[in-house]
Design a protein around this motif. Structure first.
Motif, short mmCIF file in Angstrom:
data_model
loop_
_atom_site.label_atom_id
_atom_site.label_comp_id
_atom_site.label_asym_id
_atom_site.label_seq_id
_atom_site.Cartn_x
_atom_site.Cartn_y
_atom_site.Cartn_z
N THR A 1 -79.58 -16.49 -15.59
CA THR A 1 -79.17 -15.94 -16.88
C THR A 1 -80.14 -14.85 -17.32
OG1 THR A 1 -78.03 -17.94 -17.59
CG2 THR A 1 -78.81 -16.48 -19.33
N TRP B 1 -69.73 -17.64 -17.11
CA TRP B 1 -70.68 -16.90 -17.93
C TRP B 1 -70.27 -17.02 -19.39
CZ3 TRP B 1 -75.28 -14.90 -18.28
CH2 TRP B 1 -75.57 -13.98 -19.27
N ASP B 2 -71.21 -17.31 -20.24
CA ASP B 2 -71.00 -17.37 -21.68
C ASP B 2 -72.00 -16.41 -22.31
OD1 ASP B 2 -72.01 -18.65 -24.41
OD2 ASP B 2 -69.94 -19.30 -24.09
N GLU B 3 -71.51 -15.45 -23.10
CA GLU B 3 -72.40 -14.45 -23.69
C GLU B 3 -73.53 -15.07 -24.50
OE1 GLU B 3 -72.85 -11.18 -23.36
OE2 GLU B 3 -71.25 -11.10 -21.90
N ALA B 4 -73.25 -16.13 -25.23
CA ALA B 4 -74.28 -16.74 -26.09
C ALA B 4 -75.24 -17.62 -25.29
CB ALA B 4 -73.61 -17.56 -27.19
N GLU B 5 -74.70 -18.41 -24.34
CA GLU B 5 -75.53 -19.39 -23.64
C GLU B 5 -75.92 -18.98 -22.23
OE1 GLU B 5 -74.56 -23.56 -24.07
OE2 GLU B 5 -72.91 -22.97 -25.39
N GLY B 6 -75.25 -18.00 -21.67
CA GLY B 6 -75.53 -17.62 -20.28
C GLY B 6 -74.74 -18.49 -19.33
N TYR B 7 -75.35 -18.77 -18.17
CA TYR B 7 -74.70 -19.63 -17.18
C TYR B 7 -75.00 -21.09 -17.54
CZ TYR B 7 -73.78 -15.56 -14.31
OH TYR B 7 -73.32 -14.36 -13.85
N VAL B 8 -73.97 -21.86 -17.79
CA VAL B 8 -74.14 -23.27 -18.12
C VAL B 8 -73.02 -24.08 -17.49
CG1 VAL B 8 -75.32 -22.89 -20.31
CG2 VAL B 8 -72.86 -23.03 -20.29
N ARG C 1 -76.95 -29.61 -21.03
CA ARG C 1 -78.00 -29.77 -22.03
C ARG C 1 -77.82 -31.04 -22.88
NH1 ARG C 1 -80.52 -25.60 -20.39
NH2 ARG C 1 -79.68 -23.52 -20.43
N ASP D 1 -80.80 -21.05 -15.84
CA ASP D 1 -81.52 -20.30 -16.88
C ASP D 1 -82.20 -19.06 -16.28
OD1 ASP D 1 -80.77 -22.15 -18.80
OD2 ASP D 1 -82.71 -23.19 -18.81
#
Length: 63
Positions: A12, A34-41, A46, A9
């Protein structure tokens, strides 16, 4: 898992605050996508049930 989530987080937030930089995030030999909506996950990062299950396993190991 909570520490990994906190670090990802933070990275991100940093990536979003420093536009135009080139970023690569790795954990051991794993590229963190990398995910544009969630960032690094990471998958399941979660998922409350998974986190509870991992915590239970860690509690058993600590005993």
């Amino acid at each position: 898992m909570p520490v990994i989530a906190h670090v990802l987080d933070s990275v991100t937030e940093l990536r979003r605050d420093v536009p135009g930089a080139e970023w690569r995030v790795h954990m051991d030999d794993l590229d963190v996508p990398w995910d544009e909506a969630e960032g690094y996950v990471l998958p399941g990062m979660r998922d409350a049930d998974l986190i509870a299950e991992l915590a239970a396993v860690m509690d058993e190991v600590a005993e």
